[in-house]
Design an enzyme around this catalytic site. Structure first.
Site, PDB file in Angstrom:
ATOM      1  N   ASP A  59       0.838  -1.203   0.000  1.00 38.04           N
ATOM      2  CA  ASP A  59       0.000   0.000   0.000  1.00 38.04           C
ATOM      3  C   ASP A  59       0.877   1.258   0.000  1.00 38.04           C
ATOM      4  O   ASP A  59       0.992   1.955   1.001  1.00 38.04           O
ATOM      5  CB  ASP A  59      -0.915  -0.023   1.232  1.00 38.04           C
ATOM      6  CG  ASP A  59      -1.909   1.124   1.242  1.00 38.04           C
ATOM      7  OD1 ASP A  59      -2.263   1.615   0.143  1.00 38.04           O
ATOM      8  OD2 ASP A  59      -2.320   1.548   2.339  1.00 38.04           O
ATOM      9  N   LYS A  61       0.402   3.643  -2.431  1.00 38.37           N
ATOM     10  CA  LYS A  61      -0.451   4.714  -2.966  1.00 38.37           C
ATOM     11  C   LYS A  61       0.267   5.548  -4.031  1.00 38.37           C
ATOM     12  O   LYS A  61       0.405   6.764  -3.919  1.00 38.37           O
ATOM     13  CB  LYS A  61      -0.956   5.618  -1.831  1.00 38.37           C
ATOM     14  CG  LYS A  61      -1.761   4.899  -0.754  1.00 38.37           C
ATOM     15  CD  LYS A  61      -2.218   5.874   0.326  1.00 38.37           C
ATOM     16  CE  LYS A  61      -3.115   5.222   1.351  1.00 38.37           C
ATOM     17  NZ  LYS A  61      -2.387   4.269   2.231  1.00 38.37           N
TER      18      LYS A  61
END
EC number: 4.1.1.23
Length: 242
Positions: A59, A61
């Protein structure tokens, strides 16, 4: 819904702390690797998880121009991670390029490609933040829906959203669209900086596929007991609703 649908974040500062948490919760299959840990110990964390037969939600992003996100998604996929995030606001071209790059990266190592999912909006943000700070003239649920649809149209596997948006996204995007929910808090836990939270049972009922549950488990004196209580709460609610 079972324990395999719970993702626990490795929100720790170093490799030693990560290993300690993984070993403290052996029943957890899915672990989320975020910016703090990845910057601290790099891809070595992937080897640590894979040696223990764990699944990896990377994660980070990603949010950049199309060529850059394509390159980083290709590299990430070549490590054999299972889930990968990119901001929907990177735009249609970047999302499409990233999805293609994920397939290319997985082909390099001869493995199944990770599922690329879009960040719709951070779960720490509110409707007021959207309107007054970001100057976006949409109600928050509508904005999240539009970002999810953009991701779906660009070929992505799913989206990250708060539990409060799950029901709408499931209805509009269909059953095959993966919905991953942070901002999940059991009834006995503090909400903290999550502004749009629901309980695990409520999120599941709304249609979430995976729940990201961090501090209610990891910030307690007994993480295994906290995990047991969460599973018990979910199980009890599902029995009552059946």
């Amino acid at each position: 819904m079972n324990i395999d649908n719970i993702i626990v974040p490795l929100d720790v500062p170093n490799e030693a702390a990560a290993i300690a948490l993984i070993e403290e919760l052996p029943e957890i299959i899915w672990w989320k690797v975020g910016l703090e840990l990845f910057v601290s110990c790099g891809p070595q964390i992937f080897s640590i998880l894979k040696q223990r037969q764990k699944r990896i939600f990377l994660d980070l992003k990603f949010h950049d121009i199309p060529n850059t996100v394509a390159g980083v998604c290709r590299s990430a996929a070549s490590y054999g991670v299972d889930l990968l995030t990119i901001h929907a606001t990177a735009g249609r071209v970047a999302l499409s390029r990233a999805q293609q790059a994920v397939l290319e990266g997985a082909k390099i190592i001869g493995q199944k490609p990770p599922r690329l999912i879009a960040i719709t909006i951070l779960t720490s943000l509110t409707s007021r933040d959207l309107a007054f700070d970001l100057k976006i003239p949409l109600e928050l649920p509508e904005y999240v829906l539009q970002m999810a649809l953009l991701a779906q149209e660009s070929g992505l596997s799913g989206a990250v959203c708060s539990p409060q948006e799950v029901e709408q996204l499931r209805r509009v995007c269909g059953d095959d669209f993966l919905l991953v929910c942070p901002g999940v808090r059991p009834s006995w836990a503090e909400v903290g900086d999550q502004k749009r939270s629901l309980t695990p049972a409520q999120a599941i009922k709304a249609g979430a596929n995976y729940l990201v549950i961090g501090r209610p488990i990891t910030a307690t004196a007994d993480p295994r007991e906290a995990l047991r209580r969460i599973c018990q709460e979910i199980s009890g609610d599902q029995k009552e609703g059946s």
